[in-house]
Scaffold this motif. Structure first.
Motif, PDB file in Angstrom:
ATOM      1  N   CYS A  25     -22.164   8.986  -5.495  1.00  0.00           N
ATOM      2  CA  CYS A  25     -20.740   8.713  -5.648  1.00  0.00           C
ATOM      3  C   CYS A  25     -20.117   8.564  -4.263  1.00  0.00           C
ATOM      4  O   CYS A  25     -20.559   9.182  -3.297  1.00  0.00           O
ATOM      5  N   TYR A  26     -19.088   7.754  -4.179  1.00  0.00           N
ATOM      6  CA  TYR A  26     -18.438   7.478  -2.900  1.00  0.00           C
ATOM      7  C   TYR A  26     -16.939   7.355  -3.124  1.00  0.00           C
ATOM      8  O   TYR A  26     -16.495   6.757  -4.101  1.00  0.00           O
ATOM      9  N   ASN A  27     -16.172   7.935  -2.214  1.00  0.00           N
ATOM     10  CA  ASN A  27     -14.719   7.806  -2.233  1.00  0.00           C
ATOM     11  C   ASN A  27     -14.283   7.338  -0.857  1.00  0.00           C
ATOM     12  O   ASN A  27     -14.394   8.067   0.126  1.00  0.00           O
ATOM     13  N   GLY A  28     -13.804   6.109  -0.773  1.00  0.00           N
ATOM     14  CA  GLY A  28     -13.367   5.531   0.493  1.00  0.00           C
ATOM     15  C   GLY A  28     -12.060   6.084   1.002  1.00  0.00           C
ATOM     16  O   GLY A  28     -11.682   5.847   2.156  1.00  0.00           O
ATOM     17  N   ASN A  29     -11.345   6.863   0.175  1.00  0.00           N
ATOM     18  CA  ASN A  29     -10.057   7.414   0.591  1.00  0.00           C
ATOM     19  C   ASN A  29     -10.164   8.785   1.235  1.00  0.00           C
ATOM     20  O   ASN A  29      -9.171   9.305   1.738  1.00  0.00           O
ATOM     21  N   ILE A  30     -11.337   9.396   1.202  1.00  0.00           N
ATOM     22  CA  ILE A  30     -11.511  10.715   1.806  1.00  0.00           C
ATOM     23  C   ILE A  30     -11.529  10.554   3.327  1.00  0.00           C
ATOM     24  O   ILE A  30     -12.235   9.707   3.867  1.00  0.00           O
ATOM     25  N   GLN A  31     -10.730  11.351   4.004  1.00  0.00           N
ATOM     26  CA  GLN A  31     -10.692  11.349   5.463  1.00  0.00           C
ATOM     27  C   GLN A  31     -11.655  12.419   5.967  1.00  0.00           C
ATOM     28  O   GLN A  31     -11.592  13.564   5.543  1.00  0.00           O
ATOM     29  N   ASN A  32     -12.545  12.040   6.875  1.00  0.00           N
ATOM     30  CA  ASN A  32     -13.558  12.957   7.381  1.00  0.00           C
ATOM     31  C   ASN A  32     -13.170  13.491   8.756  1.00  0.00           C
ATOM     32  O   ASN A  32     -13.119  12.734   9.721  1.00  0.00           O
ATOM     33  N   TRP A  33     -12.954  14.777   8.809  1.00  0.00           N
ATOM     34  CA  TRP A  33     -12.633  15.448  10.065  1.00  0.00           C
ATOM     35  C   TRP A  33     -13.705  16.485  10.350  1.00  0.00           C
ATOM     36  O   TRP A  33     -14.094  17.250   9.481  1.00  0.00           O
ATOM     37  N   GLY A  34     -14.184  16.498  11.568  1.00  0.00           N
ATOM     38  CA  GLY A  34     -15.229  17.430  11.964  1.00  0.00           C
ATOM     39  C   GLY A  34     -14.694  18.553  12.812  1.00  0.00           C
ATOM     40  O   GLY A  34     -13.486  18.723  12.974  1.00  0.00           O
ATOM     41  N   GLU A  42     -13.368   7.054   7.659  1.00  0.00           N
ATOM     42  CA  GLU A  42     -12.969   7.110   6.255  1.00  0.00           C
ATOM     43  C   GLU A  42     -14.178   7.049   5.343  1.00  0.00           C
ATOM     44  O   GLU A  42     -15.194   6.466   5.684  1.00  0.00           O
ATOM     45  N   GLY A  43     -14.015   7.635   4.192  1.00  0.00           N
ATOM     46  CA  GLY A  43     -15.028   7.555   3.152  1.00  0.00           C
ATOM     47  C   GLY A  43     -16.074   8.644   3.228  1.00  0.00           C
ATOM     48  O   GLY A  43     -16.405   9.131   4.293  1.00  0.00           O
ATOM     49  N   ARG A  44     -16.517   9.032   2.071  1.00  0.00           N
ATOM     50  CA  ARG A  44     -17.542  10.069   1.999  1.00  0.00           C
ATOM     51  C   ARG A  44     -18.296   9.941   0.682  1.00  0.00           C
ATOM     52  O   ARG A  44     -17.720   9.678  -0.357  1.00  0.00           O
ATOM     53  N   THR A  45     -19.612  10.141   0.752  1.00  0.00           N
ATOM     54  CA  THR A  45     -20.403  10.236  -0.461  1.00  0.00           C
ATOM     55  C   THR A  45     -20.375  11.692  -0.916  1.00  0.00           C
ATOM     56  O   THR A  45     -20.174  12.598  -0.115  1.00  0.00           O
ATOM     57  N   PHE A  46     -20.565  11.897  -2.194  1.00  0.00           N
ATOM     58  CA  PHE A  46     -20.560  13.260  -2.718  1.00  0.00           C
ATOM     59  C   PHE A  46     -21.362  13.307  -4.009  1.00  0.00           C
ATOM     60  O   PHE A  46     -21.666  12.286  -4.607  1.00  0.00           O
TER      61      PHE A  46
END
Length: 107
Positions: A25-34, A42-46
């Motif tokens: 699954c992938y959501n291109g609206n998730i913002q990835n901060w480390g 942008e985007g994250r698989t889950f």
């Protein structure tokens, strides 16, 4: 035509296949901060959770492979999309049956 009871071997294969699908699954609206506020884009698989229902009607969500579940409980597995459900285990079992009947797959 009555369906045969699901074997443990078939249930294990279905659990493996479900895990592959649910992990894509992938959501291109998730913002990835480390760490330290670093922006990773942008985007994250889950992993989409598999919901199963036990003999008492208790629903359980699982993010890990559904190994070790009885074939009866595994066969209740679905993905919940709001009010909708995708009966993923039933669908995968239908795919396997199609491959067995139409393409000679031997399990």
């Amino acid at each position: 035509m009555a369906r045969q009871k699901m074997t443990k071997k078939r249930a294990e294969l279905l659990a493996e296949l479900e895990h592959v699908i649910g992990s894509n699954c992938y959501n291109g609206n998730i913002q990835n901060w480390g760490p330290g506020g670093a922006y990773y884009g942008e985007g994250r698989t889950f992993r989409y959770p598999l919901t199963t229902v036990d003999q008492d009607g208790e629903k359980r969500k699982s993010y890990s492979p559904a190994r070790g579940l009885s074939p009866e409980i595994l066969s209740t597995g679905y993905y919940a999309f709001g009010a909708n459900r995708l009966h993923i285990i039933t669908a995968l079992d239908e795919v396997l049956r199609h491959l067995e009947q139409k393409h000679g797959l031997k399990l």
